[in-house]
Scaffold this active site. Structure first.
Site, PDB file in Angstrom:
ATOM      1  N   ASP A  23       0.849  -1.201   0.000  1.00  0.00           N
ATOM      2  CA  ASP A  23       0.000   0.000   0.000  1.00  0.00           C
ATOM      3  C   ASP A  23       0.880   1.246   0.000  1.00  0.00           C
ATOM      4  OD1 ASP A  23      -2.942   1.067   0.751  1.00  0.00           O
ATOM      5  OD2 ASP A  23      -1.428   2.285   1.794  1.00  0.00           O
ATOM      6  N   TYR A  60       2.930   9.826  -0.295  1.00  0.00           N
ATOM      7  CA  TYR A  60       4.023   9.268   0.539  1.00  0.00           C
ATOM      8  C   TYR A  60       5.398   9.503  -0.093  1.00  0.00           C
ATOM      9  CZ  TYR A  60       0.105   6.546   2.558  1.00  0.00           C
ATOM     10  OH  TYR A  60      -1.088   6.150   3.113  1.00  0.00           O
TER      11      TYR A  60
HETATM   12  N1  LIG Z   1      -5.587   6.306   3.530  1.00  0.00           N
HETATM   13  C1  LIG Z   1      -5.024   7.057   4.442  1.00  0.00           C
HETATM   14  O1  LIG Z   1      -5.367   8.239   4.628  1.00  0.00           O
HETATM   15  C2  LIG Z   1      -3.936   6.466   5.295  1.00  0.00           C
HETATM   16  C3  LIG Z   1      -3.521   7.160   6.436  1.00  0.00           C
HETATM   17  C4  LIG Z   1      -2.514   6.588   7.209  1.00  0.00           C
HETATM   18  C5  LIG Z   1      -1.969   5.362   6.866  1.00  0.00           C
HETATM   19  N2  LIG Z   1      -2.376   4.710   5.740  1.00  0.00           N
HETATM   20  C6  LIG Z   1      -1.790   3.407   5.315  1.00  0.00           C
HETATM   21  O2  LIG Z   1      -1.890   2.488   6.417  1.00  0.00           O
HETATM   22  C7  LIG Z   1      -0.587   2.005   6.750  1.00  0.00           C
HETATM   23  C8  LIG Z   1      -0.494   1.651   8.214  1.00  0.00           C
HETATM   24  O3  LIG Z   1      -0.757   2.764   9.041  1.00  0.00           O
HETATM   25  P1  LIG Z   1       0.376   3.605   9.807  1.00  0.00           P
HETATM   26  O4  LIG Z   1       1.655   3.512   9.089  1.00  0.00           O
HETATM   27  O5  LIG Z   1      -0.165   4.934  10.016  1.00  0.00           O
HETATM   28  O6  LIG Z   1       0.480   2.990  11.232  1.00  0.00           O
HETATM   29  P2  LIG Z   1       0.553   1.555  11.932  1.00  0.00           P
HETATM   30  O7  LIG Z   1       0.715   0.469  10.958  1.00  0.00           O
HETATM   31  O8  LIG Z   1      -0.588   1.531  12.874  1.00  0.00           O
HETATM   32  O9  LIG Z   1       1.866   1.694  12.822  1.00  0.00           O
HETATM   33  C9  LIG Z   1       3.127   1.824  12.272  1.00  0.00           C
HETATM   34  C10 LIG Z   1       4.125   1.998  13.403  1.00  0.00           C
HETATM   35  O10 LIG Z   1       4.170   0.809  14.212  1.00  0.00           O
HETATM   36  C11 LIG Z   1       5.502   0.296  14.236  1.00  0.00           C
HETATM   37  N3  LIG Z   1       5.393  -1.169  14.168  1.00  0.00           N
HETATM   38  C12 LIG Z   1       5.021  -1.911  13.100  1.00  0.00           C
HETATM   39  N4  LIG Z   1       5.003  -3.215  13.417  1.00  0.00           N
HETATM   40  C13 LIG Z   1       5.374  -3.305  14.713  1.00  0.00           C
HETATM   41  C14 LIG Z   1       5.584  -4.399  15.586  1.00  0.00           C
HETATM   42  N5  LIG Z   1       5.368  -5.653  15.189  1.00  0.00           N
HETATM   43  N6  LIG Z   1       5.990  -4.135  16.848  1.00  0.00           N
HETATM   44  C15 LIG Z   1       6.195  -2.864  17.262  1.00  0.00           C
HETATM   45  N7  LIG Z   1       6.031  -1.781  16.472  1.00  0.00           N
HETATM   46  C16 LIG Z   1       5.633  -2.006  15.198  1.00  0.00           C
HETATM   47  C17 LIG Z   1       6.200   0.896  13.043  1.00  0.00           C
HETATM   48  O11 LIG Z   1       7.589   1.060  13.307  1.00  0.00           O
HETATM   49  P3  LIG Z   1       8.803   0.698  12.281  1.00  0.00           P
HETATM   50  O12 LIG Z   1       8.379   1.058  10.900  1.00  0.00           O
HETATM   51  O13 LIG Z   1       9.894   1.574  12.798  1.00  0.00           O
HETATM   52  O14 LIG Z   1       9.093  -0.757  12.456  1.00  0.00           O
HETATM   53  C18 LIG Z   1       5.520   2.249  12.916  1.00  0.00           C
HETATM   54  O15 LIG Z   1       6.095   3.167  13.785  1.00  0.00           O
HETATM   55  C19 LIG Z   1       0.309   3.172   6.296  1.00  0.00           C
HETATM   56  O16 LIG Z   1       1.667   2.825   6.251  1.00  0.00           O
HETATM   57  C20 LIG Z   1      -0.309   3.512   4.977  1.00  0.00           C
HETATM   58  O17 LIG Z   1       0.083   2.589   3.983  1.00  0.00           O
HETATM   59  C21 LIG Z   1      -3.374   5.246   4.953  1.00  0.00           C
END
Ligand SMILES: NC(=O)c1ccc[n+]([C@@H]2O[C@H](COP(=O)([O-])OP(=O)(O)OC[C@H]3O[C@@H](n4cnc5c(N)ncnc54)[C@H](OP(=O)(O)O)[C@@H]3O)[C@@H](O)[C@H]2O)c1
Length: 280
Positions: free
Chosen positions: A44, A49
């Site tokens: 995704d 980004y």
């Molecule tokens: N459509 C939209 O408006 C929108 C908005 C926000 C996000 N998104 C999409 O959704 C995806 C996921 O959301 P998000 O990136 O906001 O947040 P998330 O997946 O809830 O959290 C990501 C964070 O958690 C950490 N993490 C990941 N796996 C872990 C684990 N097993 N143990 C401990 N920490 C862990 C990561 O650190 P590290 O990377 O340092 O390991 C990062 O800091 C995004 O990357 C994006 O593709 C879409």
């Protein structure tokens, strides 16, 4: 891998890799390359980004057949046709592909006419085969209802913030009813699930399964038939998150996680976003 069948028959891997804040260059490249090596087949990203080029290169270098990888990207802002076409073509170029599996309107505009005119462009992409599925993101129920009045093609996905603090039960029930698949973003609450009361409850479940908190949260979403895209750039975590596919929670455990809902957002409220004419 488990798959979800979208309302047009397209199969989508239910677990993918999120890439928001994975920096363009080695960070995004290595994360995607590693994820593909260990079995992820769904990535995704978004125009916003600024990492599509590194992701495209990692996909190309993986040597995996293009048809076996599900790529989602998103259009940044609603604009005129020419700009939207330009943005879409730039995404294709950067991703080194001639189609995307899923293209999303990243945020609703406060003006429904603008949402509809963007959707017309998305419909044309779908009809041309350049997007195998089209959808929306951050659309509340009222945005969806308004769009459905005039949409010729029903969105296949609505990607919204969804995690134990914001379980989106009413929105999911509505989307199920109208045949739109819910995809969760921010599944780990950007780290919030590792703190406070969330941590306490989730850790108690994790211990019983010899699993991690992240795995419990991802397994909870998968059990609810939601598409999950946890983001990580850390190899151990990318692998740990992928292994959630093996974890099955009991109904009681799912209920314990459902009970954590507090309507808590860690991202912008779509009804109070800065996008579009906002009359005060
Ligand atoms: N459509 C939209 O408006 C929108 C908005 C926000 C996000 N998104 C999409 O959704 C995806 C996921 O959301 P998000 O990136 O906001 O947040 P998330 O997946 O809830 O959290 C990501 C964070 O958690 C950490 N993490 C990941 N796996 C872990 C684990 N097993 N143990 C401990 N920490 C862990 C990561 O650190 P590290 O990377 O340092 O390991 C990062 O800091 C995004 O990357 C994006 O593709 C879409």
């Amino acid at each position: 891998m488990t798959y979800i069948t979208l309302n047009n028959g397209l199969k989508m891997p239910q677990l993918g890799l999120g890439t928001f804040l994975a920096k363009d260059g080695s960070e995004a490249y290595e994360a995607v390359k590693y994820a593909l090596e260990i079995g992820y087949r769904h990535i995704d990203t978004a125009q916003m980004y600024f990492n599509e080029a590194s992701i495209g290169k990692a996909i190309k270098d993986s040597k995996i057949d293009r048809k076996d990888i599900f790529i989602t990207t998103k259009q940044r802002v609603h604009s005129n046709l020419e700009n939207m076409e330009k943005a879409f073509n730039e995404s294709l170029d950067k991703l080194q592909t001639d189609y995307v599996d899923l293209y999303l309107i990243h945020w609703p505009n406060h003006d429904p006419k603008i949402n509809l005119s963007s959707w017309r462009f998305f419909e044309s992409l779908y009809e041309s085969g350049k997007a195998k599925a089209i959808g929306i993101s951050n659309f509340q129920q009222h945005h969806v209802n308004t769009l459905l009045k005039d949409a010729k093609i029903r969105p296949m996905i609505n990607q919204v913030e969804c995690h134990p603090g914001l379980s989106q039960v009413p929105l999911k029930a509505f989307l199920d009813e109208v045949g739109i698949q819910l995809e969760s973003y921010g599944p780990l609450m950007r780290g919030g699930v590792f703190e406070g009361n969330y941590k306490e409850v989730l850790e108690s479940i994790a211990k019983k399964h010899d699993a991690s908190i992240a795995q419990v949260v991802i397994a909870w979403g998968l059990a609810r038939k939601i598409v999950m895209i946890p983001k990580s750039s850390t190899p151990e975590r990318i692998k740990e998150n992928f292994e959630s596919l093996k974890l099955k929670l009991s109904d009681d455990e799912i209920k314990m996680i459902n009970d954590l809902n507090r309507g808590k957002r860690v991202y912008t409220d779509p009804d109070n976003s800065p996008w579009g004419p906002y009359v005060i």
